[in-house]
Scaffold this motif. Sequence first.
Motif, PDB file in Angstrom:
ATOM      1  N   VAL A  64     -14.121 -17.636  31.274  1.00  0.00           N
ATOM      2  CA  VAL A  64     -15.176 -16.991  30.490  1.00  0.00           C
ATOM      3  C   VAL A  64     -14.679 -15.621  30.036  1.00  0.00           C
ATOM      4  CG1 VAL A  64     -17.552 -16.146  30.478  1.00  0.00           C
ATOM      5  CG2 VAL A  64     -16.965 -18.210  31.779  1.00  0.00           C
ATOM      6  N   THR A  65     -14.720 -15.381  28.733  1.00  0.00           N
ATOM      7  CA  THR A  65     -14.159 -14.159  28.146  1.00  0.00           C
ATOM      8  C   THR A  65     -15.266 -13.184  27.760  1.00  0.00           C
ATOM      9  OG1 THR A  65     -12.256 -15.372  27.279  1.00  0.00           O
ATOM     10  CG2 THR A  65     -12.732 -13.244  26.271  1.00  0.00           C
ATOM     11  N   SER A  66     -14.991 -11.909  27.973  1.00  0.00           N
ATOM     12  CA  SER A  66     -15.867 -10.840  27.487  1.00  0.00           C
ATOM     13  C   SER A  66     -15.005  -9.781  26.811  1.00  0.00           C
ATOM     14  CB  SER A  66     -16.677 -10.218  28.628  1.00  0.00           C
ATOM     15  OG  SER A  66     -15.815  -9.652  29.591  1.00  0.00           O
ATOM     16  N   PHE A  67     -15.616  -9.038  25.917  1.00  0.00           N
ATOM     17  CA  PHE A  67     -14.920  -8.011  25.153  1.00  0.00           C
ATOM     18  C   PHE A  67     -15.590  -6.660  25.379  1.00  0.00           C
ATOM     19  CE2 PHE A  67     -14.073 -12.023  23.168  1.00  0.00           C
ATOM     20  CZ  PHE A  67     -12.741 -11.951  22.777  1.00  0.00           C
ATOM     21  N   ARG A  68     -14.866  -5.595  25.073  1.00  0.00           N
ATOM     22  CA  ARG A  68     -15.360  -4.230  25.261  1.00  0.00           C
ATOM     23  C   ARG A  68     -15.302  -3.468  23.943  1.00  0.00           C
ATOM     24  NH1 ARG A  68     -12.617  -3.586  31.265  1.00  0.00           N
ATOM     25  NH2 ARG A  68     -13.255  -5.711  31.854  1.00  0.00           N
ATOM     26  N   PRO A  69     -16.189  -2.509  23.756  1.00  0.00           N
ATOM     27  CA  PRO A  69     -16.165  -1.730  22.510  1.00  0.00           C
ATOM     28  C   PRO A  69     -14.824  -1.034  22.328  1.00  0.00           C
ATOM     29  CG  PRO A  69     -18.176  -1.301  23.760  1.00  0.00           C
ATOM     30  CD  PRO A  69     -17.261  -2.084  24.666  1.00  0.00           C
ATOM     31  N   PRO A  70     -14.454  -0.727  21.091  1.00  0.00           N
ATOM     32  CA  PRO A  70     -13.160  -0.083  20.834  1.00  0.00           C
ATOM     33  C   PRO A  70     -13.038   1.257  21.563  1.00  0.00           C
ATOM     34  CG  PRO A  70     -14.176  -0.839  18.792  1.00  0.00           C
ATOM     35  CD  PRO A  70     -15.211  -0.976  19.858  1.00  0.00           C
ATOM     36  N   ILE A  71     -11.859   1.507  22.116  1.00  0.00           N
ATOM     37  CA  ILE A  71     -11.531   2.796  22.709  1.00  0.00           C
ATOM     38  C   ILE A  71     -10.698   3.551  21.684  1.00  0.00           C
ATOM     39  CG2 ILE A  71     -10.336   3.974  24.587  1.00  0.00           C
ATOM     40  CD1 ILE A  71     -10.813   1.406  26.270  1.00  0.00           C
ATOM     41  N   GLY A  72     -11.330   4.497  21.005  1.00  0.00           N
ATOM     42  CA  GLY A  72     -10.653   5.193  19.932  1.00  0.00           C
ATOM     43  C   GLY A  72     -11.658   5.874  19.026  1.00  0.00           C
ATOM     44  N   PRO A  73     -11.243   6.177  17.800  1.00  0.00           N
ATOM     45  CA  PRO A  73     -12.165   6.849  16.871  1.00  0.00           C
ATOM     46  C   PRO A  73     -13.374   5.967  16.579  1.00  0.00           C
ATOM     47  CG  PRO A  73     -10.192   6.083  15.735  1.00  0.00           C
ATOM     48  CD  PRO A  73      -9.928   5.906  17.188  1.00  0.00           C
ATOM     49  N   LYS A  74     -14.525   6.601  16.340  1.00  0.00           N
ATOM     50  CA  LYS A  74     -15.745   5.862  16.061  1.00  0.00           C
ATOM     51  C   LYS A  74     -15.619   5.164  14.702  1.00  0.00           C
ATOM     52  CE  LYS A  74     -17.915   6.848  19.830  1.00  0.00           C
ATOM     53  NZ  LYS A  74     -16.715   7.194  20.580  1.00  0.00           N
ATOM     54  N   ASN A  75     -15.572   3.854  14.755  1.00  0.00           N
ATOM     55  CA  ASN A  75     -15.359   3.040  13.573  1.00  0.00           C
ATOM     56  C   ASN A  75     -16.383   1.905  13.594  1.00  0.00           C
ATOM     57  OD1 ASN A  75     -14.486   1.202  11.640  1.00  0.00           O
ATOM     58  ND2 ASN A  75     -12.317   1.467  12.102  1.00  0.00           N
ATOM     59  N   VAL A 101     -20.099   7.091  26.688  1.00  0.00           N
ATOM     60  CA  VAL A 101     -19.877   7.453  25.284  1.00  0.00           C
ATOM     61  C   VAL A 101     -20.127   6.242  24.382  1.00  0.00           C
ATOM     62  CG1 VAL A 101     -18.156   8.200  23.609  1.00  0.00           C
ATOM     63  CG2 VAL A 101     -18.289   9.324  25.832  1.00  0.00           C
ATOM     64  N   ASN A 102     -19.516   5.115  24.735  1.00  0.00           N
ATOM     65  CA  ASN A 102     -19.719   3.914  23.924  1.00  0.00           C
ATOM     66  C   ASN A 102     -21.130   3.360  24.074  1.00  0.00           C
ATOM     67  OD1 ASN A 102     -17.485   3.381  22.281  1.00  0.00           O
ATOM     68  ND2 ASN A 102     -16.306   2.546  23.983  1.00  0.00           N
ATOM     69  N   GLU A 103     -21.712   3.525  25.237  1.00  0.00           N
ATOM     70  CA  GLU A 103     -23.099   3.094  25.412  1.00  0.00           C
ATOM     71  C   GLU A 103     -24.024   3.835  24.438  1.00  0.00           C
ATOM     72  OE1 GLU A 103     -26.808   3.408  28.536  1.00  0.00           O
ATOM     73  OE2 GLU A 103     -24.787   3.914  29.236  1.00  0.00           O
ATOM     74  N   ILE A 109     -26.165   2.823  16.885  1.00  0.00           N
ATOM     75  CA  ILE A 109     -25.920   1.918  15.762  1.00  0.00           C
ATOM     76  C   ILE A 109     -26.842   0.697  15.803  1.00  0.00           C
ATOM     77  CG2 ILE A 109     -24.189   0.415  14.693  1.00  0.00           C
ATOM     78  CD1 ILE A 109     -22.069   2.356  15.539  1.00  0.00           C
ATOM     79  N   TYR A 110     -27.087   0.195  17.011  1.00  0.00           N
ATOM     80  CA  TYR A 110     -27.941  -0.980  17.182  1.00  0.00           C
ATOM     81  C   TYR A 110     -29.122  -0.622  18.091  1.00  0.00           C
ATOM     82  CZ  TYR A 110     -23.806  -3.459  15.452  1.00  0.00           C
ATOM     83  OH  TYR A 110     -22.734  -3.874  14.707  1.00  0.00           O
ATOM     84  N   PRO A 111     -30.098   0.126  17.591  1.00  0.00           N
ATOM     85  CA  PRO A 111     -31.188   0.602  18.440  1.00  0.00           C
ATOM     86  C   PRO A 111     -32.036  -0.516  19.041  1.00  0.00           C
ATOM     87  CG  PRO A 111     -31.644   1.043  16.122  1.00  0.00           C
ATOM     88  CD  PRO A 111     -30.220   0.604  16.198  1.00  0.00           C
ATOM     89  N   ASN A 112     -31.990  -1.703  18.454  1.00  0.00           N
ATOM     90  CA  ASN A 112     -32.801  -2.816  18.975  1.00  0.00           C
ATOM     91  C   ASN A 112     -32.028  -3.711  19.936  1.00  0.00           C
ATOM     92  OD1 ASN A 112     -35.084  -2.073  17.405  1.00  0.00           O
ATOM     93  ND2 ASN A 112     -34.188  -3.086  15.616  1.00  0.00           N
ATOM     94  N   ASP A 298     -29.051 -11.765  22.371  1.00  0.00           N
ATOM     95  CA  ASP A 298     -29.447 -10.439  21.864  1.00  0.00           C
ATOM     96  C   ASP A 298     -28.469  -9.953  20.792  1.00  0.00           C
ATOM     97  OD1 ASP A 298     -31.711 -10.286  23.421  1.00  0.00           O
ATOM     98  OD2 ASP A 298     -30.666  -9.314  25.095  1.00  0.00           O
ATOM     99  N   LEU A 299     -27.182 -10.225  20.958  1.00  0.00           N
ATOM    100  CA  LEU A 299     -26.211  -9.844  19.935  1.00  0.00           C
ATOM    101  C   LEU A 299     -26.459 -10.583  18.631  1.00  0.00           C
ATOM    102  CD1 LEU A 299     -22.892  -9.626  22.006  1.00  0.00           C
ATOM    103  CD2 LEU A 299     -24.028  -7.730  20.830  1.00  0.00           C
ATOM    104  N   GLU A 300     -26.744 -11.869  18.741  1.00  0.00           N
ATOM    105  CA  GLU A 300     -27.033 -12.641  17.535  1.00  0.00           C
ATOM    106  C   GLU A 300     -28.280 -12.116  16.843  1.00  0.00           C
ATOM    107  OE1 GLU A 300     -27.174 -16.570  19.103  1.00  0.00           O
ATOM    108  OE2 GLU A 300     -25.037 -16.964  18.743  1.00  0.00           O
ATOM    109  N   ALA A 301     -29.287 -11.739  17.643  1.00  0.00           N
ATOM    110  CA  ALA A 301     -30.539 -11.242  17.069  1.00  0.00           C
ATOM    111  C   ALA A 301     -30.318  -9.917  16.320  1.00  0.00           C
ATOM    112  CB  ALA A 301     -31.589 -11.066  18.160  1.00  0.00           C
ATOM    113  N   CYS A 302     -29.479  -9.043  16.887  1.00  0.00           N
ATOM    114  CA  CYS A 302     -29.268  -7.733  16.254  1.00  0.00           C
ATOM    115  C   CYS A 302     -28.377  -7.832  15.027  1.00  0.00           C
ATOM    116  CB  CYS A 302     -28.698  -6.725  17.264  1.00  0.00           C
ATOM    117  SG  CYS A 302     -26.909  -6.766  17.446  1.00  0.00           S
ATOM    118  N   ARG A 303     -27.691  -8.967  14.862  1.00  0.00           N
ATOM    119  CA  ARG A 303     -26.803  -9.149  13.707  1.00  0.00           C
ATOM    120  C   ARG A 303     -27.526  -9.796  12.532  1.00  0.00           C
ATOM    121  NH1 ARG A 303     -22.625  -6.625  13.056  1.00  0.00           N
ATOM    122  NH2 ARG A 303     -21.128  -8.270  12.578  1.00  0.00           N
ATOM    123  N   ARG A 304     -28.738 -10.299  12.775  1.00  0.00           N
ATOM    124  CA  ARG A 304     -29.461 -10.971  11.683  1.00  0.00           C
ATOM    125  C   ARG A 304     -29.940  -9.979  10.643  1.00  0.00           C
ATOM    126  NH1 ARG A 304     -32.454 -13.889  16.059  1.00  0.00           N
ATOM    127  NH2 ARG A 304     -31.163 -15.673  16.599  1.00  0.00           N
TER     128      ARG A 304
END
Length: 304
Positions: A64-75, A101-103, A109-112, A298-304
């Motif tokens: 099972v794979t999970s990903f993390r927000p980018p570590i670097g400039p805010k993009n 910081v990323n939280e 960016i995604y308040p919902n 929740d990710l799918e919902a915030c991307r709609r």
Amino acid sequence: MLEFSEFKPVSLDDRDLFLRQYRQYPQVHSDNTFANMVCWNHYANYCFADVDGAIVLSSTIDGVTSFRPPIGPKNPALLDDVIDLALREGGAAPLLVLDPVNEAWIREIYPNLILYPDRDYFDYIYRTEDLADFAGKGYATVRRQVNHFRREYAYSVEAITRENIDEVWEFLVIWCEWRDCDSVPILAYEKEAILFAINNFFAIGLRGWIIRVGETIGAISVVDEVNADMAVVHFEKALPETYRDIYKVIMTETAAGLRGRYRFINRECDMGVPGLRESKTRCHPACMVEVHYATRDDLEACRR
């Protein structure tokens, strides 16, 4: 579009890359440290992509794979790409957030989007001077245990060096036999992680200390830097059945060795183990580094 095929396993060859990135974008959670990733890669399969000046991390446990927000400039565009990739390739909780910081950035960016705390993986952060001195009422019990050990045993403290690291290896073999590591899956993984750390101690850039009772090693610690203000104790092993309260002693002596260089010590998470949570809480952490995750729905919902 970011593709999982662009990711490669974290290896010893990547140390300088991570050191440069983390100097510019300091980390706080132990799981993101380079040492943690290379030592535990056999278990968590840490991979990364170097994209637009940022590092994107992934881990795969039990398929099972999970990903993390980018570590670097805010993009924001890269964050969108990471979320898209997480939805394509990740599991039920495909996005992990391991730093405040990323939280805060994701909540902006995604308040919902709901970010769920994962208490079992909060890191415990202590003031170095607190663990070095065990001063005050709150530490009365542990201070009494350390003082009893000091009266009962003639012991010495030394740094791990090229001259004594073979003895550390031999001690860990004894420790693993005592714990019967190979019979418990997570201990078997930990055995492989700590032996990798010792085998590559200087290449990774680790530090550590030994408690020697007479001529015999009774405890060791393996330490790394999280950021300029914080060290992390990745491994701490002892033989408490032979030397009662020696875990308290290696804890305070390690802190004494770090005092003056780091204000804080990260002692990692408790993984939800009740006894471990009790012992870590009893040492009065100054704060916790929280971990949050977002679910697929929740990710799918915030991307709609």
